[in-house]
Enzyme design. Structure first.
Site, mmCIF file in Angstrom:
data_model
loop_
_atom_site.group_PDB
_atom_site.id
_atom_site.type_symbol
_atom_site.label_atom_id
_atom_site.label_comp_id
_atom_site.label_asym_id
_atom_site.label_seq_id
_atom_site.Cartn_x
_atom_site.Cartn_y
_atom_site.Cartn_z
ATOM 1 N N GLU C 278 6.258 -11.705 -41.687
ATOM 2 C CA GLU C 278 5.593 -12.548 -42.672
ATOM 3 C C GLU C 278 6.339 -13.867 -42.835
ATOM 4 O OE1 GLU C 278 3.912 -10.202 -45.806
ATOM 5 O OE2 GLU C 278 4.130 -11.823 -47.235
ATOM 6 N N GLU C 281 5.358 -16.019 -40.029
ATOM 7 C CA GLU C 281 3.994 -16.472 -40.271
ATOM 8 C C GLU C 281 4.014 -17.615 -41.284
ATOM 9 O OE1 GLU C 281 1.614 -13.418 -42.035
ATOM 10 O OE2 GLU C 281 -0.288 -14.302 -41.386
ATOM 11 N N CYS C 298 0.785 -6.765 -48.631
ATOM 12 C CA CYS C 298 1.347 -5.404 -48.617
ATOM 13 C C CYS C 298 0.556 -4.469 -49.500
ATOM 14 C CB CYS C 298 2.778 -5.374 -49.122
ATOM 15 S SG CYS C 298 3.732 -6.764 -48.642
ATOM 16 N N SER C 318 -1.731 -12.913 -45.558
ATOM 17 C CA SER C 318 -0.847 -12.691 -44.413
ATOM 18 C C SER C 318 -1.518 -11.688 -43.482
ATOM 19 C CB SER C 318 0.481 -12.133 -44.902
ATOM 20 O OG SER C 318 1.158 -11.528 -43.829
ATOM 21 N N LYS C 357 -2.771 3.461 -51.285
ATOM 22 C CA LYS C 357 -2.272 3.704 -49.935
ATOM 23 C C LYS C 357 -3.066 4.818 -49.261
ATOM 24 C CE LYS C 357 0.979 0.623 -49.644
ATOM 25 N NZ LYS C 357 0.936 -0.420 -48.610
ATOM 26 N N GLU C 360 -5.837 2.948 -47.937
ATOM 27 C CA GLU C 360 -5.412 2.085 -46.831
ATOM 28 C C GLU C 360 -5.265 2.882 -45.529
ATOM 29 O OE1 GLU C 360 -1.342 0.614 -46.773
ATOM 30 O OE2 GLU C 360 -2.054 -1.402 -46.323
ATOM 31 N N GLU C 365 -9.410 -0.040 -39.510
ATOM 32 C CA GLU C 365 -8.491 -0.868 -38.732
ATOM 33 C C GLU C 365 -7.240 -0.094 -38.333
ATOM 34 O OE1 GLU C 365 -9.811 -1.528 -41.630
ATOM 35 O OE2 GLU C 365 -10.358 -3.640 -41.879
ATOM 36 N N CYS C 502 5.019 -2.034 -57.368
ATOM 37 C CA CYS C 502 4.860 -0.663 -56.897
ATOM 38 C C CYS C 502 5.570 0.359 -57.779
ATOM 39 C CB CYS C 502 5.376 -0.541 -55.476
ATOM 40 S SG CYS C 502 4.667 -1.785 -54.399
#
Lengths: 632, 164, 668
Positions: C278, C281, C298, C318, C357, C360, C365, C502
């Site tokens: 990141e 990037e 994230c 990102s 999560k 996710e 993907e 988190c």
């Protein structure tokens, strides 16, 4: 922008009155919901038709020039709904009742042209022969003090000029031009006006509290979400004299420093919505609403909003939520609307009748106003009297009037199930709707006001008065109101949402004979908890019908619970149909009609009902010509 | 069909525009939309939510809170039976039962399968002087009995049959 | 003069408390509530905090102002009676079958019923009404257990600005529901799970994956590896009697091995990897001034939020996968070879503080050939439950350490678990990289703190870098709106959906107090201090792993990108979006978003409809009015089949319609 603020009320008045003087007579047709339902518009059409045929000039509007000889106008509800459709002929002020289209020709021929009475349309007191051609002679009107409702039933609610011609908006003008907000609040405070919507909070104090709040924006809301089943006085005012409400709101806005307002009207009242909207438009176009009213620096923008069907929106915080486009769920107080109301701004919410009283007080002054009613509840109150009475309808009396005067005199007495007057059949009167309580014969002579009613566990509420005769089961009535509140509970707080449901369960247990001693104890404990702990007034008052019937009709509850009997014979599950052998002729009719074959017996011998099979449908009871079947 | 859908959609856009896509006007907007569609279809409510910048769940919450909003199409004839106190003490329940039995409906399933009738109870129509009262669409019928109410129903059924 | 009031006869001082309830709690009296949450607005619905005030009767403490001289009784007989009846009423209503409820042990209703000594319910018990909705990957909604306190509704709308669930119906029929009573996975829920965190009963619970994890652990053919997110280690101890914020890494690793995990790795390792990727990037974008600000990615709840509400910002996100998914793809690529097993026998289990999560890990993907990069995600709470089921004495377990190399991390990877941590970690990398020299210090304390929106500007290599750090999606929405309105401008923005980051995730042990979040955050910073290295770029295993991933040469960079980066796409908030005006197979969607509408989408729609009607194609062409959500300046946007036409005019629309019809052989 064109400013129309240089309005001259006197000029409008003068013009209107001179037009009125030019006509030879006026026909006023009551166009309240009940009269319309009974065909008022058919009568109107008939008047025009007959007039055309007879080349009589009847005009539907009052014009400066070329007015017809007669002016046919409609009015709001005149209150005497039982006797509608009502037609009044001016200037003689003759009131015709139960008019039908076929009567119109005769009215025109006799009364309008010749000035004679059509006797059969004239009201006669029940059982009497004396004719009562004008309201002055009719008990229903004679004993009332029509104050707020005075112009309802006379003025054309859709004609702002007529309102102005009777002194309308004069008081708003006076307040805007000559008075300071503090003075207005003080005047209302000294008048002792208490909110007509329920609790009876002093209006002047509410205003003063809101005035005190510093804010660049404040609101006035008119609470027209009248939802009590059996109450329709606010509707009558909005339909019958909408400008009086607007004038009251202008004065309220000045008193608290608001520049925007809402009239929130219950969705079930389409006519009230339409009339309020028209009134607001008319007032706007004359510059009575908008910017720089009466050439002052005072602005007031008024909106009319239609509710969408939720009784709880009568609660002020719920109403605010509803205006904000949300679910109408009450929120905890504090903060009170006076501090944080609509959009978080200080807001005054007054009931329709309260607001309509404001211009009257400003006109007469607080001292005169206090002469009406009682010391702590000055003024008048409108009541919707319904149920088992001869004259159901809308009435207005000074506070301090007794129930006896209302029921026995104005409403013409108690009726039995067949509609015959029999005052001995009086059992109870339910006052204040689902939030109120029951009063019995012992309260008949109690002067009604906010405090006396509270002291006996009832409340003025919005003013519904339901009279019940002896054939009414009080447990069922309590269950009826509980069903209502349960349906209308918003569901937010536990005690109201779950509590009303369980109270209803317990009441149903009682009417079904499934209750025992503990049921009553639990019911009482739950009712007290819901009353003390609910979030809003809807919940807090929901147990009132239960608590008040339990205290007034203990014996009736006991009979249901212990003897498993319903003394008034209403609770199907507690009934038993029996055949009195001495009266039974053995005609076989009941046995033939019984759908469950529960009746046996030979021809010309006394029959028997097998209670095991009987479904208590009551067909045999209605069938028997000899009254040999009894329910007990 | 599609033309009607397009017309309705145009109306919908006009309503939203008239109220400036203001979420505070949600109730009024839904009322006006219900005038157009006769009920509140799900896709329309989602469209409204997005236009007003509020969540569909909020619109659904409002639509299900107020009894005037219908989430299913109502019948051509909406029979409103008043169960206000005055009507109740004059036995409005018997009328309701008679109507429900006649049309095979109940509280939950209150619209007839042919889309002709919807039966609703309302808390008070404010015509207590005429109790018990039944309103069929905009027309108020006073001093009703089960028999009279059934007669009105039969009249409508007859009318509808004649149309076909 | 100080103001005081009397609580049960004891004089208590009134400080800054907003309401009576807070004063009473300050006096160490635990007044029960369901609907009061200091982070949410006062709701006043549960009626449990009622107290008796002399002269005022029964009043709710949550909405009463603390005033001088009030005399309060918190447990008078009247109050007790009401409280008891309230609980009885609630118990009579739902399907409160405690023994089989996911919330058992943590349920406020259960605890209260026990405290009040309720042994039987005097009211008629109702039958349960609806079947629980367990269609969503993260949350199970069981309306039978709902007490309608509205905490979840207010959390979702007030804090997260989503409103995926709201009250529906009225009175006894009132429920908390997704729009149109749909399932949770059909609406705009971002799976942050904060609703379940504040739910006092079992009406909203986290969907457990304990059973399948036990199953693979007991399957000898499977090699099961764990990755543990940073925030877990400072919270799991709470389940075993440690004070909040205590680092329990050692016991936790030990417990995982005991449970049968073959390898125990640390998500902080891939957090280090994320920092580098990141950071690079960012440097690229910053030096070219393209697609700024860079938003962190994230947080899967934030990613879904952006996909739903701000599709025009997707290019700013990102492209780095989250540390969890980086770990998944690294593990699935490298471990089979290293451990000498087949890929299908490798099972990656994440232990996360987070419920999103779970969602996710199931995104398309991150699934290749039907195999998810991360197979199962369990939360801190679930792990604690497994440890308890395993009968381990957590407190006294001998500490153990992570496996290498994927268990090695720097402090930068650890502080990923709290709000501000990602930013600080990236700064540590970017500053050295841009300034091209090693710096002595590593701390950027300016980014730390608890405020929901924090802004901060720093100078790196002579450039001003403007940063913003937000936590909770409501704050994210505020910030994004500000950026889009041109009122703010940043180079890099860190977003974490959960309050506090988190460490405040919905998978963490139950907590109601903000101070617990603070303890966990300082726990992570303390934890970092114990670690030797603090900058991701110093992690010696990063290069090694990168090399193993990509080999060398031309293709390397592409490979790295393939494994460590992802892409995003617009998501509909709710299924069945758009209004169907004609129904046919050839789809044309006209965007009615504000931008498009103002530029004339209605005219286009009318033109199309007229044409379709003229050609009598209403049953062949399906015209929809919809929202594309892209507030692009290129409106009106119309899609014809798969083709998207921007700046569409009625004439263009007719042309496109014709093309579409010819292509599909409706016209020849």
């Amino acid at each position: 922008m064109i400013t129309l603020n240089k309005i001259d009320l006197d000029q409008i008045s003068l013009a209107y009155n001179s037009s009125l003087e030019k006509i030879s007579g006026r026909i006023i047709l009551c166009a309240g919901t009940a009269c319309v339902a009974n065909g008022a518009y058919k009568i109107r059409d008939r008047f025009l038709e007959v007039a055309r045929a007879k080349e009589l000039s009847i005009s539907m509007e009052i014009q400066k020039e070329n007015s017809g000889d007669y002016y046919l106008s409609k009015s709001g509800c005149q209150g005497f709904c039982q006797m509608g459709p009502l037609v009044t002929i001016l200037p003689a002020n003759i009131l015709y009742t139960r008019v039908k289209p076929e009567d119109v020709e005769e009215i025109i021929d006799k009364t309008i042209i010749k000035g004679e009475l059509v006797e059969r349309l004239v009201y006669k007191a029940p059982g009497k022969e004396t004719l009562c051609p004008t309201p002055k002679e009719i008990d229903f009107y004679k004993k009332q003090r029509r104050f707020v409702l005075k112009d309802c039933g006379i003025v054309d609610p859709e004609d702002i000029q007529e309102y102005i011609s009777r002194g309308g908006y004069k008081n708003a003008e006076k307040v805007l031009k000559k008075m300071e907000p503090e003075e207005v609040c003080q005047e209302i405070l000294e008048a002792g006006l208490r909110g007509r919507g329920g609790g009876g909070f002093p209006t002047g104090r509410k205003w003063a509290l809101t005035l005190k709040e510093k804010s660049n924006k404040k609101y006035v809301i008119c609470n027209g979400d009248e939802g009590d089943p059996g109450a329709f006085m606010d509707r009558s005012v909005m339909e019958g004299n909408p400008h009086s409400v607007i004038e009251g709101m202008i004065i309220a806005a000045k008193a608290i420093g608001a520049d925007e307002g809402y009239v929130y009207v219950r969705a079930e009242y389409p006519l009230a919505v339409a009339r309020m909207k028209k009134a607001v438009n008319d007032a706007e176009s004359l510059g009575l609403l908008g910017n720089g009213i009466f050439n002052s620096d005072f602005n007031f923008k008024l909106h009319v909003m239609e509710g969408a069907g939720a009784f709880v929106c009568g609660e002020e915080t719920a109403l605010i939520s509803s205006i904000e486009g949300k679910r109408g769920m009450p929120s905890p107080k504090p903060p009170y609307p006076a501090q944080k109301g609509l959009w978080g701004k200080p807001t005054v919410i007054n009931n329709v009748e309260t607001l309509a009283t404001i211009p009257l007080i400003m006109n007469m002054g607080h001292a005169e106003f206090r002469k009406i009613g009682t010391e702590n509840s000055p003024g008048t109150k409108t009541f919707a009297v319904t149920g088992h009475v001869a004259n159901t309808g809308l009435i207005e009396v000074p506070f301090g009037t007794t129930l006896r005067e209302i029921i026995m005199e104005i409403a013409g007495g108690v009726t039995d199930n067949n509609g015959n007057i029999d005052n001995s059949k009086f059992k109870a009167v339910q006052i204040g709707g689902p939030s109120g309580g029951c009063l019995t014969a012992e309260h008949l002579d109690m002067p009604l006001d906010f405090d006396s009613l509270k002291s006996v566990g009832a409340m003025v509420g919005s003013g519904g008065l339901v009279v019940m005769n002896e054939d009414t089961c009080m447990v069922k009535i309590a269950a009826y109101f509980m069903q209502f509140t349960q349906n209308e509970s918003c569901g937010k707080c536990v005690l109201c949402r779950e509590g009303t449901k369980q109270m209803l369960n317990l009441l149903n247990d009682i009417t079904k004979g499934k209750a025992d001693h503990n049921t009553l104890i639990l019911l009482d404990e739950l009712a007290e908890a819901v009353k003390a702990g609910s979030l809003c007034a809807l919940g807090k008052t929901a147990p009132s019908p239960v608590l008040s019937t339990i205290s007034q009709f203990k014996e009736e509850y006991r009979a249901h619970v212990e003897d498993k009997k319903c003394p008034s014979g209403n609770c199907k599950d507690l009934l038993e149909y029996k055949i009195v052998p001495e009266l039974c002729k053995g005609c076989r009719l009941c046995a033939k009609k019984c759908p469950s074959g529960a009746i046996t017996g030979n021809l010309k011998e006394a029959h028997i009902i097998n209670t095991e099979i009987c479904t208590k449908c009551g067909i045999c009871f209605d069938t028997c010509k000899f009254k040999a079947i009894v329910k007990e | 069909m599609s033309t009607q859908a397009a017309l309705n959609f145009n109306n919908l856009c006009e309503i939203l525009e008239k109220h400036n896509n203001d979420p505070a006007k949600l109730i009024t907007i839904l009322q006006e939309i219900q005038e157009v569609y006769r009920y509140l279809p799900e896709d329309i409510m989602t469209f409204v939510a997005t236009s007003l910048g509020i969540s569909p769940a909020k619109v659904y919450g409002v639509a299900t809170f107020y009894s005037h909003f219908a989430l299913k199409p109502k019948g051509k004839y909406v029979i409103k039976l008043c169960d206000g106190t005055a009507c109740h003490v004059k036995k409005s329940t018997a009328i309701l039962e008679a109507l429900q039995t006649r049309l095979g409906l109940n509280e939950k399933n209150n619209t007839s399968s042919d889309g002709i009738f919807t039966i609703e109870t309302v808390s008070c129509l404010g015509a207590c002087g005429l109790a018990p009262v039944v309103m069929i669409n905009e027309e108020v019928h006073g001093a009703m009995t089960p028999e009279l109410a059934l007669k009105e129903i039969d009249k409508i059924i007859q009318q509808e049959e004649n149309k076909q | 003069m100080k103001k005081t009031l009397l609580i049960n006869g004891n004089e208590i001082e009134i400080a800054q408390e907003k309401n009576l309830l807070e004063v009473i709690r300050k006096a160490n009296i635990e007044l029960p509530t369901f609907c009061y949450h200091s982070e949410l607005s006062v709701y006043g619905a549960c009626r449990l905090c009622l107290v008796e005030i002399e002269g005022r009767g029964i009043q709710p403490a949550c909405s009463t102002l603390p005033e001088q001289g009030l005399k309060i009784k918190t447990h008078s007989s009247k109050v007790r009676a009401i409280r008891k009846i309230t609980i009885e009423l609630l118990l009579a209503k739902g399907g409160h079958d405690c023994t089989t409820c996911g919330k058992s042990g943590n349920c406020q209703l259960q605890k209260l019923a026990h405290k009040l000594g309720i042994t039987h319910i005097r009211f008629k018990k109702e039958k349960t009404i609806s079947i629980p909705d367990s269609t969503a990957p993260s949350i199970i909604r069981d309306p039978n257990k709902c007490v309608l306190c509205g905490d979840c509704v207010r959390m979702c709308s007030e804090i997260q600005s989503i409103g995926a669930i709201d009250f529906a119906n009225r009175g006894k029929d009132a429920m908390v529901l997704p729009a149109f009573a749909k399932n949770m996975n059909q609406v705009e829920c971002v799976h942050c799970g904060q609703c379940a965190r504040v739910c006092p009963t079992g009406a909203l619970t986290i969907k457990p994956e304990i059973d399948p994890v036990w199953q693979v652990l007991n399957d000898p053919s499977k090699t099961v590896v764990a990755q543990v997110a940073p925030a877990v280690r400072v919270a799991i101890g709470e389940e075993f009697g440690f004070p909040p914020g205590t680092t329990c890494t050692g016991q936790m690793v030990s417990a995982l091995r005991n449970l049968g995990f073959d390898k125990v790795f640390d998500t902080s390792f891939t957090a280090d990897l994320t920092v580098v990727e990141e950071g690079n990037e960012f440097i690229k974008r910053f030096t070219t001034q393209k697609d700024l600000p860079l938003f962190t990615s994230c947080c899967p709840a934030w990613v879904k939020f952006t996909e739903q509400y701000y599709p025009d910002l997707l290019k700013n996100l990102s492209s780095c996968k989250s540390p969890q998914q980086m770990f998944g793809s690294v593990a699935k690529k490298l471990l089979p070879g290293q451990l000498n097993i087949e890929k299908k026998d490798l099972v990656v289990v994440s232990i996360m503080p987070c419920t999103a999560k779970k969602y996710e890990a199931r995104r398309e993907e991150f699934t290749k050939d039907g195999i998810q990069d991360v197979d199962f995600v369990i939360t801190t709470q679930e792990l604690a439950r497994m440890i308890k089921e395993g009968g381990m004495d957590f407190k006294n377990l001998a500490p153990d350490s992570f496996d290498l190399p994927l268990g090695f991390k720097t402090g930068a990877g650890v502080i990923f678990g709290n709000s501000g941590g990602v930013s600080e970690a990236v700064l540590r990398y970017v500053s050295e990289k841009l300034e091209q020299k090693k710096s002595e210090s590593y701390e950027f304390k300016e980014v730390r703190g608890g405020d929901g929106i924090r802004e901060f500007t720093t100078s790196i290599a002579g450039h001003e870098v403007k940063m913003a750090i937000v936590h909770s999606l409501g704050n994210a929405r505020k910030l994004v709106n500000k950026i889009q309105a041109g009122q703010a401008d940043y180079d890099i923005v860190e977003v974490m959906a959960c309050p506090g980051g988190c460490i405040g995730g919905a998978g963490q042990p139950d907590y109601s107090d903000q101070s617990i979040r603070n303890s966990r955050t300082s726990g992570l910073y303390k934890n970092e201090k114990m670690i030797q290295l603090h900058k991701s770029q110093e992690n010696p295993y990063l290069q090694e792993v990168m090399h193993q991933l990509s080999g060398s040469g031309e293709e390397a960079a592409k490979q790295v990108h393939h494994f460590l980066h992802t892409s995003y796409q617009t998501k509909k908030r709710i299924i069945k979006e758009g209004i169907e005006i004609t129904s046919g197979k050839l789809e044309i969607s006209v965007c009615f978003g504000t931008g498009c509408y103002l530029k004339g989408s209605q005219k286009i729609l009318t033109t199309l409809l007229d044409q379709v009607k003229r050609d009598d194609l209403q049953t062949r062409v399906g015209i929809k009015a919809t929202f594309c959500f892209e507030k692009c300046g290129k409106g009106p946007v119309v899609s014809f089949g798969n083709k998207i036409v921007t700046a569409c005019t009625p004439e263009m629309a007719l042309e496109e319609l014709k093309t579409l019809l010819i292509e599909n052989e409706v016209f020849s």
